[in-house]
Design a protein around this motif. Structure first.
Motif, mmCIF file in Angstrom:
data_model
loop_
_atom_site.group_PDB
_atom_site.id
_atom_site.type_symbol
_atom_site.label_atom_id
_atom_site.label_comp_id
_atom_site.label_asym_id
_atom_site.label_seq_id
_atom_site.Cartn_x
_atom_site.Cartn_y
_atom_site.Cartn_z
ATOM 1 N N GLU A 374 0.817 -1.211 0.000
ATOM 2 C CA GLU A 374 0.000 0.000 0.000
ATOM 3 C C GLU A 374 0.856 1.268 0.000
ATOM 4 O O GLU A 374 0.454 2.293 -0.561
ATOM 5 N N MET A 377 1.823 1.857 -3.534
ATOM 6 C CA MET A 377 0.668 2.347 -4.264
ATOM 7 C C MET A 377 0.409 3.827 -3.932
ATOM 8 O O MET A 377 0.150 4.641 -4.832
ATOM 9 N N PHE A 378 0.488 4.201 -2.650
ATOM 10 C CA PHE A 378 0.269 5.595 -2.239
ATOM 11 C C PHE A 378 1.313 6.511 -2.879
ATOM 12 O O PHE A 378 0.994 7.603 -3.360
ATOM 13 N N ARG A 381 0.410 6.919 -6.571
ATOM 14 C CA ARG A 381 -0.816 7.685 -6.746
ATOM 15 C C ARG A 381 -0.597 9.158 -6.423
ATOM 16 O O ARG A 381 -1.203 10.042 -7.057
ATOM 17 N N SER A 382 0.274 9.423 -5.440
ATOM 18 C CA SER A 382 0.533 10.823 -5.050
ATOM 19 C C SER A 382 1.242 11.599 -6.141
ATOM 20 O O SER A 382 1.308 12.826 -6.093
ATOM 21 N N THR A 386 -2.584 6.858 -12.215
ATOM 22 C CA THR A 386 -3.872 6.229 -11.925
ATOM 23 C C THR A 386 -3.674 4.928 -11.155
ATOM 24 O O THR A 386 -2.588 4.321 -11.171
ATOM 25 N N HIS A 387 -4.759 4.481 -10.522
ATOM 26 C CA HIS A 387 -4.686 3.262 -9.716
ATOM 27 C C HIS A 387 -4.287 2.063 -10.577
ATOM 28 O O HIS A 387 -3.407 1.270 -10.190
ATOM 29 N N GLU A 388 -4.909 1.910 -11.759
ATOM 30 C CA GLU A 388 -4.611 0.767 -12.610
ATOM 31 C C GLU A 388 -3.182 0.818 -13.143
ATOM 32 O O GLU A 388 -2.494 -0.201 -13.203
ATOM 33 N N ASP A 389 -2.716 2.013 -13.529
ATOM 34 C CA ASP A 389 -1.340 2.131 -14.015
ATOM 35 C C ASP A 389 -0.337 1.852 -12.902
ATOM 36 O O ASP A 389 0.698 1.207 -13.124
ATOM 37 N N ALA A 390 -0.637 2.332 -11.700
ATOM 38 C CA ALA A 390 0.260 2.078 -10.567
ATOM 39 C C ALA A 390 0.324 0.588 -10.250
ATOM 40 O O ALA A 390 1.400 0.030 -9.993
ATOM 41 N N LYS A 391 -0.836 -0.074 -10.292
ATOM 42 C CA LYS A 391 -0.885 -1.520 -10.044
ATOM 43 C C LYS A 391 -0.048 -2.270 -11.073
ATOM 44 O O LYS A 391 0.730 -3.173 -10.733
#
Length: 427
Positions: A374, A377-378, A381-382, A386-391
């Motif tokens: 996490e 991921m944070f 994202r910061s 995007t969430h999907e690209d970060a994943k």
């Protein structure tokens, strides 16, 4: 329901026995010996230690039929083939297809033996029931030799095209058998690629044995990109000579149920072996990979890295064993298994093991299981990702150690594209 499982086992064995007997006149003496191994061992159940996490119920519920090979056009071949600068051999439903293959294989010497005329092959390093099944039901052997002192400028690309049955109630049964001889001081790369023609299911058995002689170098890559309705059972053997270098990577990125084992022996001092794998079970797929390694001589180096990325309700299994013989002094061996769970209902079972019978060795093993960090991921994202690209970035980074070891830029790009497609639900 144990009774149902036993009935399914008996029914499957009966059908395979009929497949074996239907071409008994074309079977080699070794095929008969391997069929005796099938009969002796019988089909495993969940009560067997090595099969407790790998369900066979779905496979055994099918009716098995010999692969009725239908014509494959050059357009069909090209649609499934990887675009590589390589010498290409094509196999369709367990049989060599010379019309679809390159006539010029460069320094690679290729001979296809069929039926009862097939010659003897090295004894299995770690025999098991499905190994015996593939050996007994395969109808030909592809013998591949790279002569001593030769360095092949182009890889040898083995494309296996498997077609499903036209009838929904039956499962095409097909088996591939290859043997590689990399002679002293030779250097080459072999790429095995398994693909399905269409979405229909099939039962593929695959076995490749490799003898890598003194001072030789071999890079071996296996890609399993079959349909999700398919079953793939493979077992590769690697025998490594003195001062030889071998890199073997397996990517299981398809098929609903897969089980692949790599068995290896380091039989000469100073040898260097790396075995890597990446599994990507999703949906309700089960991907099972296993390794068995014998350090039989001293002063050898081995490295293993096995990664599993599991999504949806998928299940991954890893089991590895390193055995160090009594006089294998100065052995340096390491086995790592890392697992990434992307959803709450995913599962991974891991069992790395060591058996050491020598002093003055350096051996280690380890396994990790975790979810996406996490904090990572944070952080991404910061920075506006995007969430999907970060994943996807985190997953690519996790897989990167294995994909970077491929040693072929074109294959690496294909594997990364396959991973991206799978994560988007395309496989």
């Amino acid at each position: 329901m144990p009774g149902l499982s036993n009935n399914s086992n008996a029914c499957a064995l009966t059908q395979w026995r009929q497949l074996f007997s239907s071409q008994s006149a074309a079977r080699s003496a070794e095929a008969y010996t391997h069929w005796q191994g099938v009969e002796r061992l019988g089909l495993p159940t969940r009560q067997h230690e090595h099969w407790k996490y790998t369900p066979l119920d779905g496979l055994l519920a099918h009716r098995f039929a010999p692969a009725a090979t239908r014509a494959v056009s050059t357009a069909d071949r090209d649609a499934l083939s990887l675009v590589l600068d390589a010498c290409r051999l094509v196999f369709v439903d367990g049989r060599f297809a010379p019309a679809l293959s390159d006539s010029d294989t460069g320094l690679w010497h290729v001979e296809v033996e069929q039926g009862a005329a097939r010659g003897s092959l090295p004894a299995p390093i770690q025999p098991e029931m499905f190994l015996h099944l593939t050996e007994s039901l395969s109808q030909e052997t592809t013998r591949i030799r790279l002569p001593a002192g030769k360095a092949a400028a182009r890889p040898l690309y083995l494309l296996h095209i498997s077609q499903g049955s036209e009838y929904q109630e039956t499962l095409n049964t097909l088996h591939y058998r290859h043997h590689l001889d990399i002679e002293a001081s030779a250097q080459g790369q072999v790429i095995e690629h398994f693909a399905s023609m269409g979405a229909r299911g099939h039962f593929s058995g695959a076995r490749t044995s490799m003898v890598v002689s003194d001072n030789a170098h071999l890079s071996h890559i296996k890609l399993t990109f079959e349909s999700s309705a398919s079953y793939h059972f493979g077992h590769n053997d690697i025998s490594v000579g003195r001062d030889a270098v071998v890199r073997s990577s397996t990517f299981i990125l398809g098929a609903g149920l897969t089980r692949h084992q790599t068995s290896a022996q380091l039989n000469g001092e100073g040898s260097d072996l790396a075995i890597n794998s990446l599994l990507l079970p999703s949906g309700q797929d089960v991907s099972d990979t296993r390794t068995y390694l014998e350090h039989n001589k001293g002063y050898c180096l081995s490295r293993q890295l096995h990664k599993v990325i599991v999504s949806d309700r998928g299940k991954g299994v890893f089991s590895g064993l390193i055995k160090v013989a009594k006089h294998a002094f100065k052995t340096d061996s390491q086995m790592i298994n890392n697992n990434l769970l992307l959803d709450r209902l995913t599962e991974v079972d891991a069992k790395p093991q060591l058996e050491i019978y020598a002093d003055d060795v350096k051996c280690s093993h380890g396994a990790t299981v975790g979810r996406i960090d996490e904090e990572q991921m944070f952080y991404l994202r910061s920075r506006g990702i995007t969430h999907e690209d970060a994943k996807q970035m985190i997953i690519y980074a996790f897989a990167g150690e294995v994909t970077e070891a491929i040693g072929h830029d074109g294959v690496r790009d294909i594997v990364l594209a396959r991973i991206a497609n799978a994560l988007q639900g395309g496989v």
